[in-house]
Scaffold this motif. Structure first.
Motif: not given
Length: 317
Positions: A123-125, A140-141, A152-159, A188-191
């Motif tokens: 997610v950071l990448a 947004n992801f 959710d955690k990654a999005c929270h950490l990386f704004g 920026i992407g989806f999963m």
């Protein structure tokens, strides 16, 4: 089993003990706790968490860990074997997911501490590449509601704004058109999950891949629960969707290794685009000229146990 089953049996250390305890005493207490807890899953009534159940193999892994338990493998000049192990793990993962079929770029990978670490790195990448290449300022992801909570955690950490979309209540799968409707110029992407934890269903990866190709967005194939089982299931003749790496122009995959390779939780995250792996790399130097390089936020070795298991061991029916 309660959350604190030992509080009435063993004293709780709330400070550093004034006097040390004999090694034999510490080991005996820990062995008692470990054996009691093993019984809770050895019946087979457990979903996830325990993947192998082979105590002989666990003993082998303990020997492997014992050889390196005292080493900080970030110090690669002292422990160059870690570079070899890391490279082998990544190469095995890329081979398992048919990286040779990727011809328009160089498949790469990154070893992380587990499923959450792999997802956070990816997610950071996505955020960094979207910002640098497309000028995205409000990223947004998009994640189906059954997706791994680490997104959710990654999005929270990386704004990053997390956009949850529903899944079909009958199939437990996401409809690609629902994801399409959530995409805008800041996405920026989806999963998609292969498979998800709650229901064990695999999202329609080929259709999601087609959407990724159409929009030019990264598709994250999350195999944090089953990623290393599904390829062997295909070999054994089960009707499992194709999850090979060239699903889309940019399809990283988070796949923790304990699922079928019988190793501790370390996750090689195969990436189809080198820029994604490079987006999480950092380099720093000191006035003395000493350089420090890190490929990501964490990194651990894990190759010897995989060499012991092999393909024939992992593909047992």
């Amino acid at each position: 089993m309660s959350a604190y089953p030992y509080q009435d049996r063993f004293p709780v250390n709330r400070t550093l003990p004034e006097h040390g305890r004999p090694r034999e005493e510490v080991l005996a207490e820990m062995a008692m706790l470990a054996h009691e807890e093993d019984r809770s899953w050895e019946s087979g009534k457990v979903s996830g968490t325990m993947y192998c159940g082979d105590h002989d193999h666990y003993a082998f892994m303990n020997e492997v860990f014992g050889l390196y338990a005292h080493v900080n493998i970030l110090q690669r000049d002292i422990c160059p074997s870690a570079t070899r192990y890391e490279g082998e793990v990544i190469a095995m993962a890329l081979d398992l997911f048919h990286a040779e079929a990727v011809t328009d770029t160089e498949p790469v990978g990154l070893v992380t501490s587990g499923g959450t670490g792999s997802i956070c790195h990816a997610v950071l990448a996505y955020r960094e590449i979207a910002r640098n290449e497309r000028g995205v300022t409000n990223p947004n992801f998009i994640k189906p509601e059954t997706g791994h909570p680490a997104f959710d955690k990654a999005c929270h950490l990386f704004g990053i704004e997390m956009r949850h979309v529903p899944v079909d209540p009958e199939t437990g799968q996401v409809d690609p058109e629902v994801i399409r409707a959530a995409i805008d110029d800041q996405t920026i992407g989806f999963m998609g999950s292969a498979c998800n934890y709650g229901y064990g269903t695999v999202d329609p990866m080929q259709a999601l891949s087609d959407l990724a190709v159409e929009t030019g967005l990264p598709l994250h194939v999350d195999g944090c629960l089953g990623g290393f089982i599904l390829p062997f299931g295909q070999e054994l003749g089960y009707d499992i969707p194709d999850l090979r790496l060239p699903l889309s122009p940019a399809s990283p995959a988070s796949r923790p290794t304990p699922t079928s390779t019988a190793t501790p939780s370390r996750a090689p995250a195969p990436c189809q685009v080198p820029a994604q792996e490079g987006a999480t790399r950092s380099t720093s130097s000191s006035p003395s000229g000493r350089a420090a390089r890190s490929p990501g936020m964490d990194g651990l070795p894990g190759g010897p146990a995989r060499r012991h298991v092999g393909v024939d061991g992992a593909a047992r029916p």
